[in-house]
Design an enzyme around this catalytic site. Structure first.
Site, mmCIF file in Angstrom:
data_model
loop_
_atom_site.group_PDB
_atom_site.id
_atom_site.type_symbol
_atom_site.label_atom_id
_atom_site.label_comp_id
_atom_site.label_asym_id
_atom_site.label_seq_id
_atom_site.Cartn_x
_atom_site.Cartn_y
_atom_site.Cartn_z
ATOM 1 C CD GLU A 121 -3.018 -0.646 -0.117
ATOM 2 O OE1 GLU A 121 -3.025 0.506 -0.567
ATOM 3 O OE2 GLU A 121 -3.698 -1.565 -0.603
ATOM 4 C CE1 TYR A 136 -6.471 3.578 -0.659
ATOM 5 C CE2 TYR A 136 -4.135 3.649 -0.113
ATOM 6 C CZ TYR A 136 -5.181 3.072 -0.788
ATOM 7 O OH TYR A 136 -4.975 1.976 -1.558
ATOM 8 C CG ASP A 194 -7.554 4.436 -4.654
ATOM 9 O OD1 ASP A 194 -8.727 4.457 -5.102
ATOM 10 O OD2 ASP A 194 -6.710 3.625 -5.057
#
Ligand code: SF4
Length: 337
Positions: free
Chosen positions: A37, A120, A138
Site C-alpha cells: 500500500e 487511506y 483513493d
C-alpha cells in the site's frame, strides 16, 4: 433489491472472476499488505511489482526492516521515488518492533497512530489484512464513485458514498474490487463501460464532464556531468554528489552533478552530449542530457567505486543514467544485500 446491494453483488462477482494475480494478494500478511500500500501511493501496479518483490527479499519481516540502516532502506527503495514514503515506513517499522513487540495494529484507528499512515492507508491495511468493515477512497475509487453517482463528490461526501456501498461481510475484497475496477475498466480516459460489471447501475456510463482545469505537464531540460574513471580500483569509479540532508526532495540521496550551463562548464569543450533520455516526475517532463566530461567541483561530491553503486542510495534518475551508460548493470541493482 436496493441499488447498493445490487452494486456489491455485481462488483464482487466480477472481482472473483477477474482480479489480477498480485503478489500481496496471495496471503493476508499485514506487513506485505502494508508495504504494497505504501509503494502503490503515487506508483502504478505494473511499475512497482519488481520493486516490491526485491524489497521483500531484502526486508522479509518488520523486524528486519526495523533493524536496517536508513541508507540500506533507501537503496532498496531506489527507483520508486518519493523517498519520504520509505523513511516513514522505516520509522513506523521501528515503532511496531520497539513499542509494540512486533505486533501489528488491527484497527484503522490504531494504524493511523504510526508515522506516515494516513486515512487511506490505515483503512486499506485494516480492511484487507484484518477484515475491518471500513471504506477506502483513493483516486480510482473516487472516479468510480463519481461516475456511478453521476455527480462530482468531494471530501467527506466521497467517504460517505464509499461507506454506503461497502460490503461489510467482505470489506477487503470489496475495496480492492473498487480500486481494481477504477484501475482496469473505469479508467480516467475512455472507460470500458461495455465490459463494466456495474454498467446498469451507473448514472454516467462514460467520463464525467470535467470541472477542473487540466494540469499541464511542464517541460524542462537538464544537464548532468558523467565523470567516470575506468582505471580506479575494481571496475572504475564515478563522481557523484550527495543531496543535502535538509533538502526538501530526496534528502541524502546520491546523484550525478548537474551542470546548469554546459556550453560554459563542460571540460574539455564539446558540442554534443553523450546521450539524452527522458524522465518524468509528477507534472514535469525532463529532457536529460548527459555529458561525459570532468565533474565541476561541488560540495558533497565524491568518487564512488562502481562496485559500491548497487547498495548506494541513489536517485532513480542517477540509476537510470548509470544503467544507460552501462556503468551500473540492471541485474546488479537487483542484488541488494
Ligand atoms: S459504466 Fe463506465 S463510467 Fe460507469 S462505472 Fe462502469 S466503467 Fe465507469
Amino acid at each position: 433489491m436496493t441499488r447498493a446491494l445490487a452494486f456489491r453483488r455485481k462488483l464482487l462477482a466480477w472481482y472473483d472472476a477477474h482480479q489480477r494475480d498480485l503478489p500481496w494478494r496471495r496471503n493476508r500478511n499485514p506487513y506485505n499488505i502494508w508495504v504494497s500500500e505504501i509503494m502503490l501511493q503515487q506508483t502504478r501496479v505494473a511499475a512497482m511489482i519488481e520493486h516490491y518483490e526485491r524489497f521483500l527479499r531484502r526486508f522479509p519481516t518488520v523486524e528486519k526492516l526495523a533493524a536496517a540502516r536508513e541508507p540500506s532502506v533507501l537503496a532498496a527503495w531506489s527507483g520508486l521515488g518519493y523517498y519520504r514514503r520509505a523513511r516513514m515506513l522505516h520509522a513506523a517499522a521501528k515503532v511496531v518492533v520497539r513499542e509494540k513487540d512486533a505486533t501489528f495494529p488491527v484497527t484503522s484507528a490504531e494504524w493511523r497512530e504510526l508515522p506516515g499512515i494516513g486515512r487511506y492507508t490505515a483503512a486499506a491495511v485494516a480492511c484487507i489484512a484484518f477484515a475491518e468493515p471500513v471504506a477506502v477512497v483513493d483516486g480510482n475509487v473516487e472516479r468510480v464513485l463519481q461516475r456511478a453517482a453521476g455527480k462530482t463528490l468531494s471530501g467527506e461526501s466521497l467517504w460517505q458514498a464509499a461507506e454506503h456501498l461497502l460490503d461489510r461481510k467482505r470489506p477487503g475484497d470489496f475495496n480492492q474490487a473498487m480500486m481494481e475496477l477504477g484501475a482496469t475498466v473505469c479508467t480516467p480516459r475512455a472507460p470500458a463501460c461495455l465490459t463494466c460489471p456495474v454498467m446498469e447501475l451507473c448514472a454516467t456510463r462514460g467520463e464525467l464532464p470535467s470541472s477542473r482545469k487540466q494540469i499541464r505537464q511542464r517541460k524542462r531540460e537538464i544537464h548532468f556531468a558523467l565523470d567516470y574513471r575506468p582505471d580506479e580500483g575494481n571496475g572504475g569509479s564515478v563522481f557523484l554528489v550527495q543531496r543535502p540532508q535538509g533538502a526538501k526532495l530526496m534528502a541524502g540521496m546520491w546523484e550525478l552533478p548537474e551542470i546548469p550551463h554546459p556550453e560554459l562548464s563542460v571540460r574539455p569543450a564539446m558540442t554534443q552530449p553523450a546521450f539524452t533520455l527522458r524522465h518524468a516526475i509528477t507534472v514535469t517532463d525532463y529532457t536529460v542530457r548527459v555529458w561525459r566530461c570532468e565533474a565541476p567541483g561541488q560540495p558533497g561530491g565524491r568518487w564512488i567505486a562502481t562496485r559500491k553503486l548497487p547498495k548506494l542510495a541513489m536517485t532513480g534518475l542517477a540509476r537510470k543514467i548509470l544503467q544507460k551508460a552501462e556503468i551500473l548493470q540492471e541485474r546488479n541493482a537487483g542484488h541488494l544485500k
